[in-house]
Design a protein around this motif. Structure first.
Motif, PDB file in Angstrom:
ATOM      1  N   GLU A  42       0.828  -1.205   0.000  1.00 19.25           N
ATOM      2  CA  GLU A  42       0.000   0.000   0.000  1.00 19.25           C
ATOM      3  C   GLU A  42       0.863   1.257   0.000  1.00 19.25           C
ATOM      4  O   GLU A  42       0.531   2.240  -0.649  1.00 19.25           O
ATOM      5  N   GLN A  43       1.974   1.201   0.728  1.00 21.19           N
ATOM      6  CA  GLN A  43       2.877   2.344   0.772  1.00 21.19           C
ATOM      7  C   GLN A  43       3.500   2.603  -0.598  1.00 21.19           C
ATOM      8  O   GLN A  43       3.578   3.748  -1.038  1.00 21.19           O
ATOM      9  N   ARG A  44       3.921   1.555  -1.276  1.00 20.00           N
ATOM     10  CA  ARG A  44       4.525   1.721  -2.603  1.00 20.00           C
ATOM     11  C   ARG A  44       3.513   2.224  -3.623  1.00 20.00           C
ATOM     12  O   ARG A  44       3.849   3.029  -4.485  1.00 20.00           O
ATOM     13  N   ILE A  45       2.278   1.765  -3.526  1.00 24.74           N
ATOM     14  CA  ILE A  45       1.224   2.268  -4.412  1.00 24.74           C
ATOM     15  C   ILE A  45       0.987   3.754  -4.151  1.00 24.74           C
ATOM     16  O   ILE A  45       0.843   4.550  -5.080  1.00 24.74           O
ATOM     17  N   ALA A  46       0.995   4.143  -2.877  1.00 28.52           N
ATOM     18  CA  ALA A  46       0.811   5.554  -2.523  1.00 28.52           C
ATOM     19  C   ALA A  46       1.961   6.410  -3.061  1.00 28.52           C
ATOM     20  O   ALA A  46       1.740   7.535  -3.522  1.00 28.52           O
ATOM     21  N   VAL A  47       3.173   5.874  -3.018  1.00 30.49           N
ATOM     22  CA  VAL A  47       4.327   6.607  -3.544  1.00 30.49           C
ATOM     23  C   VAL A  47       4.171   6.818  -5.054  1.00 30.49           C
ATOM     24  O   VAL A  47       4.444   7.911  -5.566  1.00 30.49           O
ATOM     25  N   LEU A  48       3.719   5.807  -5.762  1.00 29.96           N
ATOM     26  CA  LEU A  48       3.505   5.951  -7.203  1.00 29.96           C
ATOM     27  C   LEU A  48       2.426   6.982  -7.508  1.00 29.96           C
ATOM     28  O   LEU A  48       2.548   7.769  -8.450  1.00 29.96           O
ATOM     29  N   ARG A  49       1.381   6.986  -6.720  1.00 25.24           N
ATOM     30  CA  ARG A  49       0.304   7.965  -6.937  1.00 25.24           C
ATOM     31  C   ARG A  49       0.772   9.375  -6.617  1.00 25.24           C
ATOM     32  O   ARG A  49       0.393  10.327  -7.296  1.00 25.24           O
ATOM     33  N   ARG A  50       1.618   9.530  -5.591  1.00 26.44           N
ATOM     34  CA  ARG A  50       2.181  10.860  -5.300  1.00 26.44           C
ATOM     35  C   ARG A  50       3.076  11.317  -6.440  1.00 26.44           C
ATOM     36  O   ARG A  50       3.108  12.496  -6.783  1.00 26.44           O
ATOM     37  N   GLY A  51       3.798  10.390  -7.034  1.00 22.09           N
ATOM     38  CA  GLY A  51       4.627  10.726  -8.188  1.00 22.09           C
ATOM     39  C   GLY A  51       3.788  11.194  -9.361  1.00 22.09           C
ATOM     40  O   GLY A  51       4.176  12.110 -10.095  1.00 22.09           O
ATOM     41  N   ALA A  52       2.627  10.580  -9.542  1.00 18.45           N
ATOM     42  CA  ALA A  52       1.728  11.006 -10.607  1.00 18.45           C
ATOM     43  C   ALA A  52       1.211  12.419 -10.354  1.00 18.45           C
ATOM     44  O   ALA A  52       1.138  13.235 -11.275  1.00 18.45           O
ATOM     45  N   VAL A  53       0.888  12.714  -9.110  1.00 16.86           N
ATOM     46  CA  VAL A  53       0.439  14.066  -8.768  1.00 16.86           C
ATOM     47  C   VAL A  53       1.568  15.067  -8.998  1.00 16.86           C
ATOM     48  O   VAL A  53       1.342  16.185  -9.472  1.00 16.86           O
ATOM     49  N   THR A  54       2.789  14.674  -8.692  1.00 19.42           N
ATOM     50  CA  THR A  54       3.940  15.534  -8.950  1.00 19.42           C
ATOM     51  C   THR A  54       4.082  15.820 -10.441  1.00 19.42           C
ATOM     52  O   THR A  54       4.399  16.952 -10.833  1.00 19.42           O
ATOM     53  N   CYS A  55       3.833  14.823 -11.270  1.00 20.04           N
ATOM     54  CA  CYS A  55       3.855  15.041 -12.722  1.00 20.04           C
ATOM     55  C   CYS A  55       2.825  16.088 -13.126  1.00 20.04           C
ATOM     56  O   CYS A  55       3.101  16.961 -13.947  1.00 20.04           O
ATOM     57  N   TYR A  56       1.627  16.027 -12.529  1.00 20.24           N
ATOM     58  CA  TYR A  56       0.588  17.019 -12.828  1.00 20.24           C
ATOM     59  C   TYR A  56       1.022  18.421 -12.404  1.00 20.24           C
ATOM     60  O   TYR A  56       0.797  19.394 -13.132  1.00 20.24           O
ATOM     61  N   VAL A  57       1.636  18.529 -11.234  1.00 17.57           N
ATOM     62  CA  VAL A  57       2.055  19.842 -10.733  1.00 17.57           C
ATOM     63  C   VAL A  57       3.137  20.444 -11.620  1.00 17.57           C
ATOM     64  O   VAL A  57       3.077  21.621 -11.993  1.00 17.57           O
ATOM     65  N   VAL A  58       4.131  19.650 -11.989  1.00 15.89           N
ATOM     66  CA  VAL A  58       5.205  20.146 -12.845  1.00 15.89           C
ATOM     67  C   VAL A  58       4.651  20.499 -14.226  1.00 15.89           C
ATOM     68  O   VAL A  58       5.063  21.495 -14.833  1.00 15.89           O
TER      69      VAL A  58
END
Length: 73
Positions: A42-58
């Motif tokens: 679950e933690q690794r899935i959350a990290v991937l989703r945070r990375g996706a949000v970071t892509c949106y922000v950038v």
């Protein structure tokens, strides 16, 4: 001409990041190996989703930079 090319480059990278973020967010469950179980998975899935949000922000920052370059031209 240079500012227009810079703006187009920013927009192209922003579009690529939006696509990457969308793909990563929708496939986060399948990108984590099935052998990992429990809280770590679950933690690794959350990290991937945070990375996706970071892509949106950038991508949004690059889109604003492109708009600024076009507006000041």
């Amino acid at each position: 001409m240079t500012s227009m090319l810079d703006a187009l480059t920013c927009l192209a990278i922003a579009c690529g990041l939006v696509v990457l973020g969308t793909w990563g967010r929708s496939h986060a469950d399948t990108l984590v190996v099935d052998t990992i179980q429990g809280e770590e998975r679950e933690q690794r899935i959350a990290v991937l989703r945070r990375g996706a949000v970071t892509c949106y922000v950038v991508a949004a920052v690059l889109g604003l930079a492109a708009f600024f370059l076009i507006a000041t031209r």
